[in-house]
Design a protein around this motif. Structure first.
Motif, PDB file in Angstrom:
ATOM      1  N   THR A  44       0.846  -1.186   0.000  1.00 20.89           N
ATOM      2  CA  THR A  44       0.000   0.000   0.000  1.00 20.89           C
ATOM      3  C   THR A  44       0.888   1.245   0.000  1.00 20.89           C
ATOM      4  O   THR A  44       2.117   1.127   0.057  1.00 20.89           O
ATOM      5  CB  THR A  44      -0.910   0.024   1.247  1.00 20.89           C
ATOM      6  OG1 THR A  44      -0.079   0.243   2.405  1.00 20.89           O
ATOM      7  CG2 THR A  44      -1.691  -1.271   1.397  1.00 20.89           C
ATOM      8  N   GLY A  45       0.293   2.408  -0.015  1.00 26.05           N
ATOM      9  CA  GLY A  45       1.052   3.658  -0.008  1.00 26.05           C
ATOM     10  C   GLY A  45       1.807   3.916   1.274  1.00 26.05           C
ATOM     11  O   GLY A  45       2.666   4.793   1.332  1.00 26.05           O
ATOM     12  N   THR A  46       1.513   3.144   2.332  1.00 21.96           N
ATOM     13  CA  THR A  46       2.205   3.338   3.607  1.00 21.96           C
ATOM     14  C   THR A  46       3.214   2.221   3.898  1.00 21.96           C
ATOM     15  O   THR A  46       3.720   2.112   5.004  1.00 21.96           O
ATOM     16  CB  THR A  46       1.197   3.403   4.774  1.00 21.96           C
ATOM     17  OG1 THR A  46       0.492   2.159   4.852  1.00 21.96           O
ATOM     18  CG2 THR A  46       0.235   4.560   4.602  1.00 21.96           C
ATOM     19  N   GLU A  47       3.496   1.392   2.886  1.00 20.16           N
ATOM     20  CA  GLU A  47       4.416   0.270   3.065  1.00 20.16           C
ATOM     21  C   GLU A  47       5.548   0.326   2.048  1.00 20.16           C
ATOM     22  O   GLU A  47       5.380   0.840   0.950  1.00 20.16           O
ATOM     23  CB  GLU A  47       3.685  -1.063   2.872  1.00 20.16           C
ATOM     24  CG  GLU A  47       2.613  -1.356   3.889  1.00 20.16           C
ATOM     25  CD  GLU A  47       1.884  -2.636   3.539  1.00 20.16           C
ATOM     26  OE1 GLU A  47       2.063  -3.628   4.274  1.00 20.16           O
ATOM     27  OE2 GLU A  47       1.165  -2.640   2.527  1.00 20.16           O
ATOM     28  N   VAL A  48       6.685  -0.241   2.458  1.00 13.73           N
ATOM     29  CA  VAL A  48       7.818  -0.385   1.556  1.00 13.73           C
ATOM     30  C   VAL A  48       8.453  -1.749   1.836  1.00 13.73           C
ATOM     31  O   VAL A  48       8.420  -2.237   2.953  1.00 13.73           O
ATOM     32  CB  VAL A  48       8.833   0.769   1.744  1.00 13.73           C
ATOM     33  CG1 VAL A  48       9.481   0.738   3.102  1.00 13.73           C
ATOM     34  CG2 VAL A  48       9.872   0.783   0.653  1.00 13.73           C
ATOM     35  N   ALA A  49       9.005  -2.361   0.788  1.00 13.49           N
ATOM     36  CA  ALA A  49       9.724  -3.629   0.932  1.00 13.49           C
ATOM     37  C   ALA A  49      11.182  -3.399   0.580  1.00 13.49           C
ATOM     38  O   ALA A  49      11.492  -2.755  -0.424  1.00 13.49           O
ATOM     39  CB  ALA A  49       9.116  -4.701   0.036  1.00 13.49           C
ATOM     40  N   LEU A  50      12.086  -3.915   1.417  1.00 12.87           N
ATOM     41  CA  LEU A  50      13.516  -3.810   1.175  1.00 12.87           C
ATOM     42  C   LEU A  50      14.107  -5.211   1.101  1.00 12.87           C
ATOM     43  O   LEU A  50      14.032  -5.970   2.063  1.00 12.87           O
ATOM     44  CB  LEU A  50      14.211  -3.035   2.303  1.00 12.87           C
ATOM     45  CG  LEU A  50      13.771  -1.591   2.519  1.00 12.87           C
ATOM     46  CD1 LEU A  50      14.499  -0.989   3.719  1.00 12.87           C
ATOM     47  CD2 LEU A  50      14.028  -0.753   1.284  1.00 12.87           C
ATOM     48  N   HIS A  51      14.666  -5.542  -0.050  1.00 15.27           N
ATOM     49  CA  HIS A  51      15.343  -6.837  -0.235  1.00 15.27           C
ATOM     50  C   HIS A  51      16.820  -6.557  -0.011  1.00 15.27           C
ATOM     51  O   HIS A  51      17.446  -5.852  -0.798  1.00 15.27           O
ATOM     52  CB  HIS A  51      15.078  -7.360  -1.643  1.00 15.27           C
ATOM     53  CG  HIS A  51      15.564  -8.752  -1.856  1.00 15.27           C
ATOM     54  ND1 HIS A  51      14.978  -9.585  -2.759  1.00 15.27           N
ATOM     55  CD2 HIS A  51      16.566  -9.474  -1.298  1.00 15.27           C
ATOM     56  CE1 HIS A  51      15.596 -10.752  -2.752  1.00 15.27           C
ATOM     57  NE2 HIS A  51      16.572 -10.694  -1.866  1.00 15.27           N
ATOM     58  N   ILE A  52      17.375  -7.098   1.072  1.00 14.64           N
ATOM     59  CA  ILE A  52      18.742  -6.736   1.447  1.00 14.64           C
ATOM     60  C   ILE A  52      19.666  -7.939   1.438  1.00 14.64           C
ATOM     61  O   ILE A  52      19.240  -9.071   1.656  1.00 14.64           O
ATOM     62  CB  ILE A  52      18.790  -6.049   2.834  1.00 14.64           C
ATOM     63  CG1 ILE A  52      18.350  -7.017   3.940  1.00 14.64           C
ATOM     64  CG2 ILE A  52      17.932  -4.808   2.847  1.00 14.64           C
ATOM     65  CD1 ILE A  52      18.547  -6.482   5.327  1.00 14.64           C
ATOM     66  N   ASP A  53      20.932  -7.662   1.173  1.00 13.70           N
ATOM     67  CA  ASP A  53      21.957  -8.691   1.223  1.00 13.70           C
ATOM     68  C   ASP A  53      23.311  -8.006   1.117  1.00 13.70           C
ATOM     69  O   ASP A  53      23.427  -6.952   0.496  1.00 13.70           O
ATOM     70  CB  ASP A  53      21.793  -9.679   0.060  1.00 13.70           C
ATOM     71  CG  ASP A  53      22.641 -10.938   0.221  1.00 13.70           C
ATOM     72  OD1 ASP A  53      23.182 -11.162   1.324  1.00 13.70           O
ATOM     73  OD2 ASP A  53      22.763 -11.682  -0.750  1.00 13.70           O
ATOM     74  N   PHE A  54      24.313  -8.593   1.747  1.00 12.35           N
ATOM     75  CA  PHE A  54      25.679  -8.141   1.531  1.00 12.35           C
ATOM     76  C   PHE A  54      26.185  -8.816   0.277  1.00 12.35           C
ATOM     77  O   PHE A  54      26.096 -10.033   0.147  1.00 12.35           O
ATOM     78  CB  PHE A  54      26.583  -8.533   2.706  1.00 12.35           C
ATOM     79  CG  PHE A  54      26.412  -7.648   3.911  1.00 12.35           C
ATOM     80  CD1 PHE A  54      26.997  -6.394   3.943  1.00 12.35           C
ATOM     81  CD2 PHE A  54      25.686  -8.076   5.001  1.00 12.35           C
ATOM     82  CE1 PHE A  54      26.842  -5.574   5.053  1.00 12.35           C
ATOM     83  CE2 PHE A  54      25.534  -7.259   6.112  1.00 12.35           C
ATOM     84  CZ  PHE A  54      26.115  -6.006   6.141  1.00 12.35           C
ATOM     85  N   SER A  55      26.704  -8.031  -0.661  1.00 10.63           N
ATOM     86  CA  SER A  55      27.308  -8.650  -1.838  1.00 10.63           C
ATOM     87  C   SER A  55      28.716  -9.088  -1.464  1.00 10.63           C
ATOM     88  O   SER A  55      29.256  -8.676  -0.441  1.00 10.63           O
ATOM     89  CB  SER A  55      27.342  -7.675  -3.014  1.00 10.63           C
ATOM     90  OG  SER A  55      28.227  -6.618  -2.746  1.00 10.63           O
ATOM     91  N   GLU A  56      29.297  -9.924  -2.300  1.00  7.04           N
ATOM     92  CA  GLU A  56      30.680 -10.311  -2.054  1.00  7.04           C
ATOM     93  C   GLU A  56      31.530  -9.049  -2.064  1.00  7.04           C
ATOM     94  O   GLU A  56      31.345  -8.170  -2.890  1.00  7.04           O
ATOM     95  CB  GLU A  56      31.163 -11.279  -3.130  1.00  7.04           C
ATOM     96  CG  GLU A  56      30.510 -12.646  -3.048  1.00  7.04           C
ATOM     97  CD  GLU A  56      30.789 -13.358  -1.734  1.00  7.04           C
ATOM     98  OE1 GLU A  56      31.957 -13.338  -1.277  1.00  7.04           O
ATOM     99  OE2 GLU A  56      29.850 -13.915  -1.150  1.00  7.04           O
TER     100      GLU A  56
END
Length: 197
Positions: free
Chosen positions: A25-37
């Motif tokens: 929704t307009g009040t949500e955000v998704a963050l896909h996180i990871d440390f790269s090599e």
């Protein structure tokens, strides 16, 4: 864990990921996180909770500044027990997240071991290829600061510089003894944490 359970978890997690992304929704955000090599010049190999939250600080600040209506953040990461599924990360998530950024709800979702690949890996790979191309043309990138300053001028990807001091400042906020929350291991089995203020 047997193979059938592993496959079931993978399918369930990607379905839940897709539903989250499609249902934002307009009040949500998704963050896909990871440390790269790490790029060959990186001197700091810290991928623990203090490094995680030092790297999240500028991103969460950016989200809050540009989109102040956002109240909920959904994190997606791999399920590394030494990084994300760790009592210090749980502590920082339950404290820093609400105190420092004024969000109201967080969910942290873990992909099955070896299956957390996604946009974060593509971003890391793109930046490393750009750096390699610059070096191949004769330029020097001797340290993390040069990597940052060189690529921020040529890349369309927004970059933030996170220093050793930033990581140490987060580490200073962690109590010397943290008692694990009873029941979190069961939540790990279900592959997500959810906290609401």
């Amino acid at each position: 864990m047997n193979f059938r359970t592993h496959v079931y978890n993978i399918r369930h997690q990607y379905k839940a990921y897709r539903q989250c992304i499609d249902g934002l929704t307009g009040t949500e955000v998704a963050l896909h996180i990871d440390f790269s090599e790490n790029y060959a010049l990186s001197s700091n190999q810290n991928h623990g909770p203090s490094a995680i939250w030092a790297h999240l600080r500028p991103i969460l600040s950016e989200v809050k500044n540009k989109h102040p209506v956002v109240t909920t953040v959904h994190f997606f990461s791999d399920g590394s027990a030494t990084q994300y599924k760790e009592k210090i990360n749980f502590y920082l998530m339950a404290n820093r997240f609400f105190e420092n950024y004024e969000f109201r709800k967080i969910s942290w979702n873990f992909f099955e071991s070896g299956h957390g690949k996604g946009a974060a890996d593509g971003v890391g790979g793109t930046l490393k290829r750009q750096a390699d191309a610059i070096v191949a043309r004769g330029a020097d990138i001797a340290d993390a600061y040069e990597f940052f300053s060189t690529l921020q001028d040529v890349s369309k990807i927004k970059l933030f510089m996170v220093t050793d001091e930033d990581i140490e400042n987060v580490a200073k906020t962690i109590p010397s003894k943290i008692i694990p929350l009873k029941g979190t291991m069961q939540k790990f089995y279900r592959n997500s944490w959810n906290i609401k203020l």
